[in-house]
Design an enzyme around this catalytic site. Structure first.
Site, PDB file in Angstrom:
ATOM      1  CE  LYS A  22      -2.255  -0.472   7.306  1.00  9.58           C
ATOM      2  NZ  LYS A  22      -2.392   0.353   6.085  1.00  9.58           N
ATOM      3  CG  ASN A  23      -5.795   2.156   6.808  1.00 13.19           C
ATOM      4  OD1 ASN A  23      -4.584   1.971   6.699  1.00 13.19           O
ATOM      5  ND2 ASN A  23      -6.688   1.444   6.152  1.00 13.19           N
ATOM      6  CB  CYS A 118      -0.662  -0.990  -5.542  1.00  8.18           C
ATOM      7  SG  CYS A 118      -1.459  -1.773  -4.175  1.00  8.18           S
ATOM      8  NE  ARG A 123      -4.580   1.177  -3.346  1.00  6.58           N
ATOM      9  CZ  ARG A 123      -4.253   0.837  -2.113  1.00  6.58           C
ATOM     10  NH1 ARG A 123      -3.393  -0.102  -1.900  1.00  6.58           N
ATOM     11  NH2 ARG A 123      -4.797   1.454  -1.089  1.00  6.58           N
ATOM     12  CG  ASP A 307      -8.681  -2.426   3.887  1.00  9.36           C
ATOM     13  OD1 ASP A 307      -8.422  -2.656   2.693  1.00  9.36           O
ATOM     14  OD2 ASP A 307      -8.293  -1.397   4.480  1.00  9.36           O
ATOM     15  NE  ARG A 399       2.378  -2.236   3.600  1.00 10.76           N
ATOM     16  CZ  ARG A 399       1.430  -2.049   2.690  1.00 10.76           C
ATOM     17  NH1 ARG A 399       1.231  -2.922   1.743  1.00 10.76           N
ATOM     18  NH2 ARG A 399       0.676  -0.969   2.717  1.00 10.76           N
TER      19      ARG A 399
HETATM   20  C1  UD1 Z   1      -7.493   3.442   1.780  1.00  8.61           C
HETATM   21  C2  UD1 Z   1      -6.927   2.492   2.827  1.00  8.61           C
HETATM   22  C3  UD1 Z   1      -6.974   1.050   2.307  1.00  8.61           C
HETATM   23  C4  UD1 Z   1      -8.382   0.690   1.843  1.00  8.61           C
HETATM   24  C5  UD1 Z   1      -8.930   1.729   0.874  1.00  8.61           C
HETATM   25  C6  UD1 Z   1     -10.400   1.492   0.526  1.00  8.61           C
HETATM   26  C7  UD1 Z   1      -5.323   3.828   3.999  1.00  8.61           C
HETATM   27  C8  UD1 Z   1      -3.896   4.107   4.292  1.00  8.61           C
HETATM   28  N1  UD1 Z   1      -5.578   2.840   3.119  1.00  8.61           N
HETATM   29  O1  UD1 Z   1      -6.638   3.350   0.642  1.00  8.61           O
HETATM   30  O2  UD1 Z   1      -6.558   0.170   3.348  1.00  8.61           O
HETATM   31  O3  UD1 Z   1      -8.367  -0.566   1.194  1.00  8.61           O
HETATM   32  O4  UD1 Z   1      -8.826   3.051   1.457  1.00  8.61           O
HETATM   33  O5  UD1 Z   1     -11.175   1.498   1.661  1.00  8.61           O
HETATM   34  O6  UD1 Z   1      -6.207   4.428   4.572  1.00  8.61           O
HETATM   35  N2  UD1 Z   1      -8.827   5.785  -6.871  1.00  8.61           N
HETATM   36  C9  UD1 Z   1      -8.718   6.452  -8.063  1.00  8.61           C
HETATM   37  N3  UD1 Z   1      -8.028   7.621  -8.108  1.00  8.61           N
HETATM   38  C10 UD1 Z   1      -7.470   8.169  -6.993  1.00  8.61           C
HETATM   39  C11 UD1 Z   1      -7.588   7.493  -5.766  1.00  8.61           C
HETATM   40  C12 UD1 Z   1      -8.280   6.299  -5.735  1.00  8.61           C
HETATM   41  O7  UD1 Z   1      -9.215   5.987  -9.080  1.00  8.61           O
HETATM   42  O8  UD1 Z   1      -6.857   9.244  -7.081  1.00  8.61           O
HETATM   43  C13 UD1 Z   1      -9.564   4.502  -6.804  1.00  8.61           C
HETATM   44  C14 UD1 Z   1      -8.707   3.346  -6.327  1.00  8.61           C
HETATM   45  O9  UD1 Z   1      -7.951   2.781  -7.359  1.00  8.61           O
HETATM   46  C15 UD1 Z   1      -9.742   2.418  -5.764  1.00  8.61           C
HETATM   47  C16 UD1 Z   1     -10.802   3.367  -5.192  1.00  8.61           C
HETATM   48  O10 UD1 Z   1     -10.561   4.624  -5.824  1.00  8.61           O
HETATM   49  O11 UD1 Z   1     -10.316   1.661  -6.791  1.00  8.61           O
HETATM   50  C17 UD1 Z   1     -10.743   3.561  -3.695  1.00  8.61           C
HETATM   51  O12 UD1 Z   1      -9.420   3.851  -3.297  1.00  8.61           O
HETATM   52  P1  UD1 Z   1      -9.090   4.818  -2.062  1.00  8.61           P
HETATM   53  O13 UD1 Z   1     -10.325   4.969  -1.243  1.00  8.61           O
HETATM   54  O14 UD1 Z   1      -8.433   6.032  -2.565  1.00  8.61           O
HETATM   55  O15 UD1 Z   1      -8.028   3.949  -1.273  1.00  8.61           O
HETATM   56  P2  UD1 Z   1      -6.740   4.448  -0.505  1.00  8.61           P
HETATM   57  O16 UD1 Z   1      -6.991   5.776   0.103  1.00  8.61           O
HETATM   58  O17 UD1 Z   1      -5.563   4.268  -1.363  1.00  8.61           O
END
Ligand code: UD1
Length: 418
Positions: A22-23, A118, A123, A307, A399
């Site tokens: 999915k990711n 979320c 996030r 995850d 999901r």
């Molecule tokens: C992706 C995965 C999710 C997984 C996560 C971490 C997908 C669709 N989802 O989510 O299943 O749990 O990676 O492996 O691929 N952060 C910030 N600012 C930002 C973006 C992120 O502070 O602009 C923080 C987040 O709050 C979190 C950390 O960075 O604490 C990691 O998040 P991120 O790697 O971005 O997760 P996702 O891409 O949302």
């Protein structure tokens, strides 16, 4: 509202075929905006994928789904374009924000809803916007929307992410693909799903190199069409069933995987005492007699994934001694803990660490799913618990887990959706 009923304590055996990731599918679907014709196979037909497809349809893409063949054809005609990703489609799935990079590359402007809060944490998207600004995008936040413009197109740049983010790395790559000149990004996430996105983008003609956490991209003017791509396997789904096999398997065979990608998880489970045999594209898990305690922190790939934290916690409830998991990625990802405690698990939370005292006998209960991975941990707990477990709010599960009941029933689990 649908519920899952599980009758626990049945030893499981059988074969589970792992679906496509999915990711990996989500950013690759967002990348399809760049090409005029793409065929994807091994896409998992789960709710988040349909949400992304609705978003792409809204943008103006023509989509044909062949469910039996597991493939999706996507066509993008420039005259249909719409560069708006509305709130109603982004609010349920944060990955909707991934269209931002592709829209900016293709149409030089985009209006994408902020994903909002979320359950597992705040996030934010600051890192996504940080990268796009470095590439020259002008960004405004207005009425809950990100409004991005790059009138004369984006320009390559050299920058370093202040912290590692999967989504921000993906958005940055998607935006840099069409930027003028060279982009060099340091401190990137390097999850296998990102590598799959890069493989796909290279098929579209993009020039991308990766060296540890540094990704270099030379922008191109046009993107190749009529591209085929098979999505990589879902390592989180595979990891979930690996844990299931260790928990209550007599002999579980996991197919359609690359064990190398799961090295960290497999080594960890072996350290806990699991009997695992690896083949080139499959994994056998044999009955585990005694599980040892372990301490672990969640980390970006190649570390232990957040995850799989909830699922591993269920396994820790069955290990001998005190195990600890420190959640280092998200600030609020222990919502499964109160539910597991209601089933008899002995877990204490201290700041970012869960302390699990095992082994404890779990008893079936009526519980509530709160997010995708938390809900699957309750399924695992239900399968090892005495008596019946009822899981509410299973839309979270839908999901991300394709045909979960069918896959479990194939292994002789007693599970029913009502
Ligand atoms: C992706 C995965 C999710 C997984 C996560 C971490 C997908 C669709 N989802 O989510 O299943 O749990 O990676 O492996 O691929 N952060 C910030 N600012 C930002 C973006 C992120 O502070 O602009 C923080 C987040 O709050 C979190 C950390 O960075 O604490 C990691 O998040 P991120 O790697 O971005 O997760 P996702 O891409 O949302």
């Amino acid at each position: 509202m649908q519920k899952l009923l599980i009758k626990g304590k049945r030893e499981l055996s059988g074969t589970i075929s792992i679906s496509g990731s999915k990711n990996a599918s989500l950013p690759i679907l967002a990348a399809c905006i760049l090409s005029s014709s793409v065929k994807l196979s091994n896409v998992p037909f789960v709710k988040d994928i349909f949400t992304m497809l609705d978003l792409l349809k809204y943008i103006g893409m023509k989509i044909t789904i062949k469910k039996k063949k597991g493939s999706i054809k996507l066509k993008n005609k420039i005259n249909n374009q719409n560069n708006l990703a509305p709130y109603k489609l982004v609010k349920t799935m944060r990955a909707g924000v991934l269209v931002l990079g592709s829209l900016l590359t293709k149409y030089k402007k985009a209006k994408v809803s902020l994903p909002g809060g979320c359950a597992i944490g705040t996030r934010p998207v600051d890192l996504h916007l940080f990268a796009l600004k470095k590439l020259g995008a002008k960004i405004k936040i207005k009425d809950g929307y990100i409004i991005a413009n790059a009138k004369n197109g984006l320009t390559g740049a050299k920058f370093k992410f202040p912290s590692i983010s999967v989504g921000a790395t993906e958005n940055a790559i998607l935006a840099a693909c069409g930027a003028k000149g060279k982009t060099e990004i340091s401190n990137c996430a390097v999850e296998p799903e990102i590598l799959d996105l890069i493989i796909f983008l290279k098929k579209l003609g993009c020039k991308i190199k990766i060296n540890k956490r540094k990704i270099s991209i030379t922008g191109v003017n046009s993107f190749i069409s009529k591209v085929n791509h098979k999505i990589i396997f879902d390592r989180i789904e595979a990891g979930t069933y690996l844990i299931l096999g260790v928990l209550i398997g007599k002999k579980i065979i996991i197919k359609q995987v690359k064990p190398k990608i799961l090295k960290y998880e497999i080594d960890l489970l072996k350290k806990m005492g699991a009997k695992i045999i690896l083949y080139q594209n499959s994994i056998n898990i044999l009955k585990t007699k005694k599980l040892k305690k372990i301490n672990i922190s969640t980390k970006p790939y190649p570390g232990f994934p957040t995850d799989l934290q909830a699922q591993l916690m269920v396994l820790m409830t069955q290990a001998n001694g005190v195990s600890r998991i420190q959640e280092k990625i998200f600030e609020n990802r222990f919502m499964h803990v109160p539910e597991l405690k209601r089933m008899g698990a002995k877990i204490e939370i201290k700041d970012k660490t869960a302390i699990i005292n095992g082994p404890s006998k779990l008893n079936g209960a009526e519980v509530m799913a709160t997010d995708l991975r938390a809900s699957v941990s309750l399924v695992l707990a239900g399968l090892i618990a005495e008596n019946r477990t009822i899981i509410n709010r299973i839309y979270h599960l839908d999901r991300g887990y394709e045909s979960i009941e069918k896959k479990l029933k194939n292994c002789k689990a007693e599970i029913k959706r009502v």
